[in-house]
Motif scaffolding. Sequence first.
Motif, mmCIF file in Angstrom:
data_model
loop_
_atom_site.group_PDB
_atom_site.id
_atom_site.type_symbol
_atom_site.label_atom_id
_atom_site.label_comp_id
_atom_site.label_asym_id
_atom_site.label_seq_id
_atom_site.Cartn_x
_atom_site.Cartn_y
_atom_site.Cartn_z
ATOM 1 N N LYS A 118 34.700 38.353 47.325
ATOM 2 C CA LYS A 118 35.578 38.493 46.154
ATOM 3 C C LYS A 118 35.900 39.959 45.893
ATOM 4 O O LYS A 118 36.994 40.294 45.420
ATOM 5 C CB LYS A 118 34.891 37.876 44.936
ATOM 6 N N LYS A 119 34.964 40.855 46.217
ATOM 7 C CA LYS A 119 35.186 42.293 46.037
ATOM 8 C C LYS A 119 36.248 42.812 46.993
ATOM 9 O O LYS A 119 36.775 43.909 46.807
ATOM 10 C CB LYS A 119 33.885 43.064 46.236
ATOM 11 N N LYS A 121 39.007 41.074 47.490
ATOM 12 C CA LYS A 121 40.208 40.356 47.045
ATOM 13 C C LYS A 121 40.329 38.918 47.552
ATOM 14 O O LYS A 121 41.440 38.387 47.676
ATOM 15 C CB LYS A 121 41.486 41.148 47.388
ATOM 16 N N TRP A 125 34.339 33.551 45.426
ATOM 17 C CA TRP A 125 33.254 34.541 45.480
ATOM 18 C C TRP A 125 32.843 34.789 46.926
ATOM 19 O O TRP A 125 32.712 35.899 47.362
ATOM 20 C CB TRP A 125 32.035 34.035 44.702
ATOM 21 N N LEU A 145 29.455 41.444 41.293
ATOM 22 C CA LEU A 145 30.692 40.996 40.663
ATOM 23 C C LEU A 145 30.692 41.385 39.189
ATOM 24 O O LEU A 145 29.673 41.266 38.499
ATOM 25 C CB LEU A 145 30.844 39.486 40.793
ATOM 26 N N THR A 146 31.825 41.826 38.714
ATOM 27 C CA THR A 146 31.959 42.162 37.300
ATOM 28 C C THR A 146 32.257 40.896 36.503
ATOM 29 O O THR A 146 32.557 39.838 37.072
ATOM 30 C CB THR A 146 33.092 43.176 37.089
ATOM 31 N N GLU A 148 34.842 40.305 34.867
ATOM 32 C CA GLU A 148 36.243 39.940 35.104
ATOM 33 C C GLU A 148 36.418 39.228 36.440
ATOM 34 O O GLU A 148 37.334 38.411 36.606
ATOM 35 C CB GLU A 148 37.129 41.197 35.074
ATOM 36 N N GLU A 149 35.558 39.535 37.422
ATOM 37 C CA GLU A 149 35.695 38.950 38.751
ATOM 38 C C GLU A 149 35.025 37.583 38.883
ATOM 39 O O GLU A 149 35.359 36.821 39.786
ATOM 40 C CB GLU A 149 35.092 39.900 39.796
ATOM 41 N N ARG A 150 34.105 37.270 37.997
ATOM 42 C CA ARG A 150 33.330 36.035 38.134
ATOM 43 C C ARG A 150 34.134 34.746 37.903
ATOM 44 O O ARG A 150 33.955 33.765 38.627
ATOM 45 C CB ARG A 150 32.122 36.063 37.206
ATOM 46 N N THR A 152 36.550 31.780 38.291
ATOM 47 C CA THR A 152 37.377 31.288 39.389
ATOM 48 C C THR A 152 37.687 29.814 39.166
ATOM 49 O O THR A 152 36.844 29.064 38.661
ATOM 50 C CB THR A 152 36.690 31.474 40.753
#
Length: 219
Positions: A118-119, A121, A125, A145-146, A148-150, A152
Motif C-alpha cells: 500500500k505504501k 500505491k 494493503w 501504514l498511516t 489515512e492509508e488504512r 480500504t
Amino acid sequence: MEAMARRGCINLILAGEFGAVAALFAVCCSSFVPVNRGTGGRSLLTPLGNEGVPSVRRSNKLMSRSCLLKLLLIAAGGVILLENPQNSLIALHDRWVWLVNALARYAIEVYKVSFWMKKHKSLTWKRTWIWSTSPIIQRLDLGCLTAEERPTTVKTTTSWTDPTTGKKKFQGNRHLKGTQQYTWRFARNVVQLIPAFREERRTQIPVVRSLISMVNSLW
C-alpha cells in the motif's frame, strides 16, 4: 516456446555487464498462499503440495527453473530479488532452500524485507516479502501504514459457510488477481535501487566468481 523463453533469459543474463545485473523474480504466488491450501495441499510440512494438481506442478517447476537462473545471475555478479505475498510458502520450496544453502557455503547471505505494498500505491494493503542477496532491499520498507492509508474498500476474497460441513470457506476474486500486477510506484522504487546494487557488487566480485564452477556443474 518454453525452450525459447529459457534461452532468452539465459542470453539476457549473459549479455549483461559483469557485476551490473539485477533481476526481480515474481514466481506466481497463487498456489503458495493460504487461500489455495485446500486445493493445492501446501503446508509447512508439505511445501511442495499435491503435484497431482496442475497449477501446483507448474508453480513448482517454475520455481525450480527460476532458481537455476538466480544462481547464474549471482555467478554473473548480479543481485537477485524474489517477491511473494506474506504468508506464502515459497521460501520452503526445496530448490530455494537448496539455493540459500549453496550460497551460504560461499558466504553469500540472503536477506529478507517485509513491507506494505500500500505504501507503493497499491489498492490493497498487501503485506509483501522480498528476499535478496543485497541488504539494500530494506529501503523498500517505507514504514507503517498511516491512519489515512488504512481504510480500504477493496476485498480480495469472498467467504461463505459450507452447508454440508459447517466450515467457513474462502475464494479469491478478481481483486486478488489484480494484486499480481505491480504498481508503477513500486516498479520505480525497485529500479532506483539499481545504482546502489551495482556499487555494492563491485566489492563482492571476487566472491561470486567462485560460483561459476558450481553453475558449470549444474548446467
